[in-house]
Write a protein that holds these residues in place. Structure first.
Motif, PDB file in Angstrom:
ATOM      1  N   GLU A   1      -9.307   3.579  -5.588  1.00 59.17           N
ATOM      2  CA  GLU A   1      -8.533   3.606  -6.977  1.00 59.17           C
ATOM      3  C   GLU A   1      -7.379   2.892  -7.106  1.00 59.17           C
ATOM      4  OE1 GLU A   1      -8.012   7.908  -7.886  1.00 59.17           O
ATOM      5  OE2 GLU A   1     -10.027   8.086  -7.099  1.00 59.17           O
ATOM      6  N   LEU A   2      -6.406   2.954  -6.260  1.00 56.66           N
ATOM      7  CA  LEU A   2      -5.037   2.262  -6.091  1.00 56.66           C
ATOM      8  C   LEU A   2      -5.111   0.757  -6.088  1.00 56.66           C
ATOM      9  CD1 LEU A   2      -3.490   4.549  -3.545  1.00 56.66           C
ATOM     10  CD2 LEU A   2      -2.751   4.538  -6.002  1.00 56.66           C
ATOM     11  N   CYS A   3      -6.168   0.214  -5.413  1.00 57.92           N
ATOM     12  CA  CYS A   3      -6.687  -1.347  -5.276  1.00 57.92           C
ATOM     13  C   CYS A   3      -6.851  -1.513  -6.723  1.00 57.92           C
ATOM     14  CB  CYS A   3      -8.022  -1.255  -4.660  1.00 57.92           C
ATOM     15  SG  CYS A   3      -7.957  -1.624  -2.834  1.00 57.92           S
ATOM     16  N   LYS A   4      -7.740  -1.063  -7.274  1.00 54.52           N
ATOM     17  CA  LYS A   4      -8.212  -1.264  -8.757  1.00 54.52           C
ATOM     18  C   LYS A   4      -6.861  -1.310  -9.688  1.00 54.52           C
ATOM     19  CE  LYS A   4     -12.482   0.191  -7.393  1.00 54.52           C
ATOM     20  NZ  LYS A   4     -13.289   1.436  -7.498  1.00 54.52           N
ATOM     21  N   ARG A   5      -6.029  -0.203  -9.435  1.00 49.63           N
ATOM     22  CA  ARG A   5      -4.796  -0.357 -10.297  1.00 49.63           C
ATOM     23  C   ARG A   5      -3.868  -1.516  -9.953  1.00 49.63           C
ATOM     24  NH1 ARG A   5      -2.820   5.916 -10.129  1.00 49.63           N
ATOM     25  NH2 ARG A   5      -1.063   4.787 -11.031  1.00 49.63           N
ATOM     26  N   ALA A   6      -3.681  -1.792  -8.744  1.00 44.68           N
ATOM     27  CA  ALA A   6      -2.827  -2.973  -8.263  1.00 44.68           C
ATOM     28  C   ALA A   6      -3.287  -4.188  -8.885  1.00 44.68           C
ATOM     29  CB  ALA A   6      -2.796  -3.134  -6.847  1.00 44.68           C
ATOM     30  N   TRP A   7      -4.553  -4.246  -8.959  1.00 44.36           N
ATOM     31  CA  TRP A   7      -5.337  -5.574  -9.596  1.00 44.36           C
ATOM     32  C   TRP A   7      -4.944  -5.904 -10.959  1.00 44.36           C
ATOM     33  CZ3 TRP A   7     -10.524  -4.695  -6.701  1.00 44.36           C
ATOM     34  CH2 TRP A   7     -10.526  -5.242  -5.215  1.00 44.36           C
ATOM     35  N   ASN A   8      -4.709  -4.684 -11.859  1.00 40.02           N
ATOM     36  CA  ASN A   8      -4.430  -4.777 -12.928  1.00 40.02           C
ATOM     37  C   ASN A   8      -2.952  -5.524 -13.318  1.00 40.02           C
ATOM     38  OD1 ASN A   8      -6.752  -3.458 -13.773  1.00 40.02           O
ATOM     39  ND2 ASN A   8      -5.944  -1.288 -13.851  1.00 40.02           N
ATOM     40  N   PHE A   9      -2.229  -5.429 -12.216  1.00 42.58           N
ATOM     41  CA  PHE A   9      -0.886  -5.855 -12.013  1.00 42.58           C
ATOM     42  C   PHE A   9      -1.007  -7.356 -11.299  1.00 42.58           C
ATOM     43  CE2 PHE A   9       0.040  -1.654 -12.760  1.00 42.58           C
ATOM     44  CZ  PHE A   9       1.286  -1.519 -13.531  1.00 42.58           C
ATOM     45  N   ASP A  10      -2.383  -7.928 -11.091  1.00 43.37           N
ATOM     46  CA  ASP A  10      -2.250  -9.030 -10.514  1.00 43.37           C
ATOM     47  C   ASP A  10      -1.688  -9.160  -9.064  1.00 43.37           C
ATOM     48  OD1 ASP A  10      -3.549 -10.036 -12.768  1.00 43.37           O
ATOM     49  OD2 ASP A  10      -1.807 -10.947 -13.491  1.00 43.37           O
ATOM     50  N   VAL A  11      -1.498  -7.892  -8.599  1.00 42.45           N
ATOM     51  CA  VAL A  11      -0.890  -7.634  -6.991  1.00 42.45           C
ATOM     52  C   VAL A  11      -2.100  -7.831  -6.045  1.00 42.45           C
ATOM     53  CG1 VAL A  11       0.413  -6.428  -5.582  1.00 42.45           C
ATOM     54  CG2 VAL A  11       1.327  -6.525  -7.791  1.00 42.45           C
ATOM     55  N   GLN A  12      -2.023  -8.657  -5.237  1.00 46.77           N
ATOM     56  CA  GLN A  12      -2.926  -8.794  -4.073  1.00 46.77           C
ATOM     57  C   GLN A  12      -3.026  -7.645  -3.170  1.00 46.77           C
ATOM     58  OE1 GLN A  12      -3.188 -13.024  -2.609  1.00 46.77           O
ATOM     59  NE2 GLN A  12      -1.113 -12.604  -2.731  1.00 46.77           N
ATOM     60  N   VAL A  13      -4.187  -7.144  -2.814  1.00 47.76           N
ATOM     61  CA  VAL A  13      -4.254  -5.855  -2.168  1.00 47.76           C
ATOM     62  C   VAL A  13      -5.058  -5.957  -0.779  1.00 47.76           C
ATOM     63  CG1 VAL A  13      -4.798  -3.495  -2.156  1.00 47.76           C
ATOM     64  CG2 VAL A  13      -4.190  -4.725  -4.058  1.00 47.76           C
ATOM     65  N   MET A  14      -4.660  -5.432   0.122  1.00 50.28           N
ATOM     66  CA  MET A  14      -5.852  -5.075   1.477  1.00 50.28           C
ATOM     67  C   MET A  14      -5.451  -3.433   1.759  1.00 50.28           C
ATOM     68  SD  MET A  14      -4.117  -7.077   4.771  1.00 50.28           S
ATOM     69  CE  MET A  14      -2.202  -7.208   5.036  1.00 50.28           C
ATOM     70  N   CYS A  15      -6.612  -3.081   2.177  1.00 45.80           N
ATOM     71  CA  CYS A  15      -6.357  -1.704   2.645  1.00 45.80           C
ATOM     72  C   CYS A  15      -6.414  -1.332   4.225  1.00 45.80           C
ATOM     73  CB  CYS A  15      -7.880  -0.789   2.422  1.00 45.80           C
ATOM     74  SG  CYS A  15      -7.999  -0.863   0.451  1.00 45.80           S
ATOM     75  N   GLU A  16      -5.817  -0.193   4.441  1.00 47.90           N
ATOM     76  CA  GLU A  16      -5.433  -0.140   5.900  1.00 47.90           C
ATOM     77  C   GLU A  16      -6.727   1.013   6.492  1.00 47.90           C
ATOM     78  OE1 GLU A  16      -1.823   0.759   7.630  1.00 47.90           O
ATOM     79  OE2 GLU A  16      -0.835  -1.200   6.540  1.00 47.90           O
ATOM     80  N   GLY A  17      -7.325   0.860   7.642  1.00 49.48           N
ATOM     81  CA  GLY A  17      -8.337   1.660   8.270  1.00 49.48           C
ATOM     82  C   GLY A  17      -8.190   2.054   9.354  1.00 49.48           C
ATOM     83  N   PRO A  18      -8.827   3.034  10.052  1.00 48.85           N
ATOM     84  CA  PRO A  18      -8.709   3.722  11.155  1.00 48.85           C
ATOM     85  C   PRO A  18      -8.508   2.748  12.479  1.00 48.85           C
ATOM     86  CG  PRO A  18     -10.994   4.036  10.792  1.00 48.85           C
ATOM     87  CD  PRO A  18     -10.287   3.136   9.648  1.00 48.85           C
TER      88      PRO A  18
END
Lengths: 581, 581
Positions: A388-405
């Motif tokens: 959900e946070l990814c998609k909200r960041a994309w609304n601000f045109d901010v690039q995103v990666m997600c951390e995993g285990p």
């Protein structure tokens, strides 16, 4: 430390520049093969993705107090969407004070994602396209030697996932960034970097963690670790310092690091409130974000997915909350009985980051710290929130990666990748291992590469290295080398496994060198030529890497050798084979 | 070398014996956990599969010239199906001359498979049943502490393949051996071994290769490597010597090695004909087989699947025939234009081996030596022949395992296991890696563990270790340690991934020790306690393994620690948590 020697000790591996963007690539010169019929086959140089930047340029000043050249300076200026808003404070402990700080002009979002969505191909995108291609594909376009044992050294294995096209084009890069499937972490205040792209349709990348603690290390040691990480092939660097001189250490690193630099801003915020998690406030945290964005940090790990509702579940775990950031926020939430302020201020954070093109690395504060905790409700609950946070960041045109285990047994790894692709809309995944057992202390770089290749095969874009010191202490310089090389190997194995169109080229050239006793080439094509040479020489005192004609080694001795026999077999079947010198 | 110190330096890891078969197990003593409510939780000792034999017995003589006790002597005698047929020749270079040689009585087949098919449960089968259970399951039968954070430390993951039953019974062992799905390599002339079982329904095993060459090493060095391999957990040992003193070296090793010992008899045969492959004859080879069977070698690698028809295909490969045995036989076949004499004499070989209960390890002489050669027609053609040879060996009641690759990219590994299960009728698979890339020189123990876990997950019974020196030189003592520990880790990861009913116990106990700051326990539960301790102490001078109460480390420092915060979180949710000392 003799930095010049560190980067320039191997005359057969040289940095060469390509195109008008001057894309740096490491070129490995090979020895020729002398054949039985008297002819000689020239072996074309192999070009390898290069992470060293100006440090591999013999004409560089090699002075860490002067920093790297501003490769991206003009590109940023020409876009005319940022302005100078101040200068960095001066400090007795670093010589970089007074540097100009850039920020977006009002109403502008100078992020690679914003440009990509508008259809603009930036110089950064052009750079990474050349870089991803040149390193590996260049040779394939060239005519193969007629003496080579196959028509082409490149083989597409059955079952490998096919890529859209053979070549990485700038337009493909733009499209992947616009879709959120790849990022180019590139703060406008870090013009020194050579842009790199992180996404599952590109070469698998690796991250190196360095950083002091209150108990160990100094600025000099951290700079040395940074340079070692770069030398051995690290693609990005995280400064996880929590000890003294936190701002000055970061400044030294950013000004000298040719790769993107990430941080966990929460660590500095915690130091600002004296190490008392419950004293943290949004205002303290916000100021740290801005300070670090102004310095030029390229990506921030932010643990906004650790929510109150997950804490009862996490409290019943074997290893609780192993993530430092996750446990800081958990403690804060329990003390104040309030929701995670990073989650509550997510839009504010996105807004700040969009002004500098800082990318998100959304933290997995509830990653399992034990095999017993893998894939539990807390971990997967947080992963959904990360999505959900990814998609909200994309609304601000901010690039995103997600951390995993994290700690995950081998058979449960694939589920992590499937869920991440699904819940996080294909945002690049960036994992710590996973470590496939809890009992590997002292060897956890191995425990983590095993899981890393499994998850990388399934689509993880970047692997965070783990060193042999994991669980036991802070990594030192030699641990950085062990961890980086192990993970370069893992990342390469992922590229092979994913069927990356050209990644097998280097293996093939290496195997041909092995089959033809070209020892110097074997050493120079290895991920760590210095170690390969050292090992080769250890019980074979006569050997040097120039001694390419020595047709036996200590494994078999001079009498019978399977590789020499293989040459005789090829000859029996009418092939023109290498000859002894 | 101080052998006593090598095996007995850790007072918290002790060898204990169970049952009337005196099955040796390594018992790790744990520290208690002091809880906030003032009570104390005793943490039960953890029992680990032990490979050390009498070397871990403080009352042992520790004299390699005297050899190990004859654990199986009476068992073999009592079966009364073998007889003394001579004595070993004396030698100035070993003190074991004059030892009695046993062989089957006429018409008898004293093999574990013959007994199993007849429904006989041997002492060897009883021994391995206890050994496989005790090491891991023992604790689960005991009452868990009421303070433990879960009802049981053992968790069965979703998707793990279920086993028939929880306990390994002697009858289950017998049945698996009768079906050919598992083997107990145990030559009647090697009564010193502690029997071990190799099969995919048992704990994953690892093999260590040692051996001199004409260019390096001595008997003393090989004995030292053997002891190091045992100390770090090797399950079987192959002596691949090709240099001087080949018979004496093997005698020293066999008399002192508590695990099964394997060889490649072709290497000695080649030395007997002066290193000239084309001078080999069946008669020379046969005599070597008998000599080694009389010495007590437990399994032979025999490259009988390399047939003439595969050679044209192999000649077109990138790396030709990387296997030494395979290339020797290829050269012989091409010179004489005749079929592989090992294939032609297969029944004769089976007959000889059935007299001593030597097991087969059917060699993969055409294993790929390069990523480009993986899963090719030569490799899979040979694997089919290996399957036929398996079935013919079973007709002689000879136990069999099959050797597997080699260099194979990650995504192509599974196909190897599927084909082997299918074509070789579930005979145990024993693989070298696979290595998932060709460019890992200096780090190929890692390249090989990555592939090893993938193929082990799918059912491989034993992984042959690879050391960091692979492709560069003969392994030395320290390389043996690196290779063995890396592969113990890989084998354990396989057991976890396969859902072995009790393998997660050790991870869980380790993670609980980690969560409770029981540093001594973390060190003693690690695969290599010495390295874990050394690393822990490196940048934390105050630390000792007895200093269990030090609630921080150099990673975070004393101010904030995620593990300590996790204890506070557990406390907030009403759990009785550990307290600082």
């Amino acid at each position: 430390m003799d930095i010049r020697k560190l980067f320039l000790d191997n005359p057969w591996r040289k940095r060469v520049l390509f195109g008008d963007k001057k894309v740096g690539v490491c070129q490995v010169e090979l020895t020729p093969t002398r054949l039985k019929d008297g002819s000689c086959r020239q072996n074309k140089p192999v070009r390898i993705y290069d992470n060293c930047g100006a440090w591999a340029d013999p004409n560089f000043h090699f002075d860490t107090s002067k920093g790297l050249p501003n490769l991206r300076g003009d590109w940023i200026d020409e876009r005319a969407d940022t302005e100078v808003v101040g200068t960095l404070p001066t400090s007795a402990k670093n010589p970089f004070g007074g540097r100009k700080i850039r920020k977006a002009k009002s109403g502008c979002r100078p992020t690679q994602m914003a440009y990509a969505k508008k259809g603009i191909i930036t110089p950064e995108m052009e750079y990474v396209a050349v870089r991803e291609n040149l390193a590996l594909i260049n040779e394939l376009e060239s005519e193969m030697s007629p003496n080579a044992p196959r028509d082409s050294l490149f083989i597409q294995h059955e079952g490998s996932p096919k890529r859209k096209g053979f070549e990485i084009t700038p337009e493909f890069v733009r499209d992947e960034i616009a879709r959120g499937r790849a990022i180019i972490p590139a703060n406008i205040n870090h013009p020194e970097i050579e842009p790199a792209i992180i996404g599952r349709n590109f070469l698998t990348k690796i991250n190196t963690n360095i950083g002091n603690s209150s108990m160990a290390s100094s600025i000099d040691e951290e700079i040395e670790k940074m340079l070692w990480a770069i030398k051995w092939g690290s693609d990005t660097l995280m400064d996880l310092s929590t000890g003294a001189d936190i701002t000055d250490t970061r400044e030294w690193i950013i000004r000298n690091c040719p790769t993107p630099v990430g941080t966990v801003p929460l660590y500095q915020a915690l130091e600002k409130v004296g190490g008392i998690a419950e004293d943290l406030t949004w205002e303290v945290y916000r100021d740290v974000l801005i300070e670090q964005a102004e310095q030029g940090v390229d990506y921030f790990t932010i643990h906004a997915g650790v929510l109150q509702k997950f804490l009862p579940i996490a409290s019943r775990r074997m290893a609780g909350i192993a993530s430092r950031g996750g446990s800081i926020m958990a403690k804060w939430m329990l003390t104040h009985n309030r929701e995670n302020f990073l989650f509550e201020h997510w839009d504010d954070i996105c807004d700040i980051m969009s002004h500098y093109d800082v990318s998100f690395s959304i933290g997995d504060g509830l990653r399992p710290g034990a095999i017993a905790d893998a894939n539990d409700e807390a971990q997967f609950g947080e992963l959904k929130v990360q999505g959900e946070l990814c998609k909200r960041a994309w609304n601000f045109d901010v690039q995103v990666m997600c951390e995993g285990p994290g700690h995950v047994p081998f058979q449960m790894i694939e589920q992590n990748m499937e869920n991440q692709l699904d819940w996080c809309a294909e945002a690049p995944f960036y994992t710590l291992g996973p470590l496939v057992s809890d009992i590997g202390a002292g060897y956890d770089h191995i425990t983590a590469t095993i899981g890393g290749v499994m998850i990388g095969w399934k689509g993880t874009a970047m692997l965070c290295y783990v060193t042999p010191k994991e669980h036991l202490g802070l990594p030192e310089r030699d641990d950085v080398r062990e961890g980086v090389v192990a993970f370069k190997l893992a990342a390469h194995a992922c590229d092979l496994a994913k069927g990356h169109p050209a990644s097998q080229y280097r293996d093939n050239v290496m195997s041909l060198a092995r089959a033809e006793f070209r020892w110097r080439d074997q050493i120079n094509l290895a991920l760590d030529p210095e170690r390969a040479e050292e090992f080769r020489m250890r019980n074979d005192k006569e050997f040097t890497r120039d001694n390419a004609g020595m047709h036996h080694c200590t494994m078999c001795g001079p009498k019978f050798c399977s590789m020499r026999a293989s040459i005789e077999i090829k000859e029996r079947f009418g092939q023109n084979t290498p000859t002894e010198e």
